[in-house]
Write an enzyme that holds these catalytic residues in place. Structure first.
Site, mmCIF file in Angstrom:
data_model
loop_
_atom_site.group_PDB
_atom_site.id
_atom_site.type_symbol
_atom_site.label_atom_id
_atom_site.label_comp_id
_atom_site.label_asym_id
_atom_site.label_seq_id
_atom_site.Cartn_x
_atom_site.Cartn_y
_atom_site.Cartn_z
ATOM 1 N N TYR A 33 0.958 -1.310 -0.348
ATOM 2 C CA TYR A 33 0.140 -0.408 -0.078
ATOM 3 C C TYR A 33 1.056 0.981 0.382
ATOM 4 O O TYR A 33 1.887 1.235 0.443
ATOM 5 C CB TYR A 33 -0.622 -0.190 1.091
ATOM 6 C CG TYR A 33 0.052 0.656 2.817
ATOM 7 C CD1 TYR A 33 -0.151 1.512 3.102
ATOM 8 C CD2 TYR A 33 0.234 -0.677 2.819
ATOM 9 C CE1 TYR A 33 0.194 1.947 4.145
ATOM 10 C CE2 TYR A 33 0.588 -0.472 4.480
ATOM 11 C CZ TYR A 33 0.894 1.015 5.268
ATOM 12 O OH TYR A 33 1.369 1.098 5.710
ATOM 13 N N LYS A 150 6.625 -1.646 1.727
ATOM 14 C CA LYS A 150 4.859 -1.502 2.688
ATOM 15 C C LYS A 150 4.044 -2.204 2.561
ATOM 16 O O LYS A 150 3.073 -2.093 1.631
ATOM 17 C CB LYS A 150 5.151 -0.704 1.762
ATOM 18 C CG LYS A 150 4.694 0.615 2.772
ATOM 19 C CD LYS A 150 4.232 1.764 2.205
ATOM 20 C CE LYS A 150 3.023 3.080 3.354
ATOM 21 N NZ LYS A 150 3.978 3.243 4.696
ATOM 22 N N GLU A 182 12.294 1.938 14.069
ATOM 23 C CA GLU A 182 11.723 3.630 13.140
ATOM 24 C C GLU A 182 10.247 3.456 14.187
ATOM 25 O O GLU A 182 9.730 2.369 15.552
ATOM 26 C CB GLU A 182 10.811 3.073 12.171
ATOM 27 C CG GLU A 182 10.404 1.587 11.867
ATOM 28 C CD GLU A 182 10.000 1.589 10.442
ATOM 29 O OE1 GLU A 182 10.330 2.469 9.534
ATOM 30 O OE2 GLU A 182 9.819 0.088 9.605
ATOM 31 N N LEU A 206 11.329 1.338 6.674
ATOM 32 C CA LEU A 206 10.601 2.154 5.763
ATOM 33 C C LEU A 206 11.349 2.959 4.813
ATOM 34 O O LEU A 206 11.811 3.603 5.841
ATOM 35 C CB LEU A 206 8.782 1.603 5.681
ATOM 36 C CG LEU A 206 8.643 1.781 4.688
ATOM 37 C CD1 LEU A 206 7.936 1.134 3.473
ATOM 38 C CD2 LEU A 206 6.898 2.547 5.124
#
Length: 286
Positions: A33, A150, A182, A206
């Site tokens: 996505y 992702k 993260e 990411l």
């Protein structure tokens, strides 16, 4: 007003939008996505999101459903139909529904499922949290090893946000081997003196589109950037901290695991980077 959504070539009222129960995104989290922000009716960093989408699809061997120009047209059409001034467009591509449930991948030429919908967020760039900063906790990072893709595998990040909510704070940073990877849905940064520190790119995090833009703007503004891993203890001793994402832009962090950073207010580096990012993004929006 009922939203118009896009499903596999059709623009539909949201209550009529359906995908197969055999879709591998539903059964296997076999999909990817992107979320693109909209400011003033225009798309922020669309090209970066389209490029990362293509990379994610390639890594999972999912066929790219259409060229970027067609994807851009769908984004623009949804913005127009739903009268989005400020908000976001969610895009999901799954491997599709090639037949009955099976762990084995179907052939690469299988038709993917493509879904897009909008979310209106009036005043997206004027978030009150940007003026006060957010508070975070640290949690173990127990996700799979390919966080650079992702994917729609978002159960643990969702659990992390609920852990933060239960702790009475805003979000969480994930920690692996004593170092911050993260945030639950964002990239993490600290500021020491005149240096911005953020984890280097790899399969552990990411590759944020907002991250890339913010680091570029920081260097153009003569700010020093250091890409390396840092620990939670180092973060607690930092002068400032912040996160970046497509939906929060640059958001100051003022507390980590109950320890206040600086004077407890958003610092000058994060505040300035937020101003620059929003200004430059508006100027370059499509």
């Amino acid at each position: 007003m009922t939203r118009t959504v896009y499903v596999n070539g059709d623009y539909l009222p949201e209550h009529e939008a359906k995908v197969s129960v055999f879709d591998r995104g539903f059964l296997m989290a076999d999909g990817v996505y992107e979320v693109t922000s909209v400011l003033g009716g225009k798309l922020i960093d669309f090209e970066g999101h389209a490029k990362r989408l293509e990379r994610s699809l390639h890594e999972l061997q999912i066929r790219k459903p259409m060229e970027d120009a067609a994807l851009l047209e769908i984004h623009r059409e949804l913005v127009a139909r739903n009268e989005i001034e400020d908000g976001m467009i969610y895009l999901q591509v799954t491997r599709g529904a090639p037949g009955d449930r099976d762990f084995a991948f179907p052939p690469a030429e299988t038709e993917p499922t493509v879904v897009l919908f909008t979310q209106a967020k009036p005043g997206l760039a004027e978030s009150p949290a940007a003026k006060t900063g957010i508070r975070i906790i640290s949690i173990p990072d127990i996700r799979w090893g390919r966080r650079d893709i992702k994917t729609v595998q978002l159960l643990y990040p969702s659990m992390g946000k609920m852990m933060a909510k239960a702790a009475g704070v805003d979000d969480a940073w994930m920690v692996e081997d004593d170092h911050v990877t993260e945030g639950t849905s964002n990239n993490a940064y600290i500021v020491k003196g005149n240096t911005i520190v953020t984890r280097h790119l790899g399969t552990e995090i990411l590759h944020g589109i907002t991250r890339a833009a913010v680091l570029r703007f920081a260097q153009e503004a003569q700010m020093k950037v250091e890409e390396r891993a840092f620990t939670i203890e180092e973060a607690k001793q930092a002068d400032e901290a912040f996160i970046t994402s497509a939906s929060t832009f640059v958001m100051p962090v003022v507390e980590i695991d109950g320890m206040t950073l600086g004077d407890g207010a958003p610092g000058p580096v994060a505040s300035r980077l937020r101003e620059i990012y929003i200004e430059e993004s508006r100027r370059a929006a499509l």
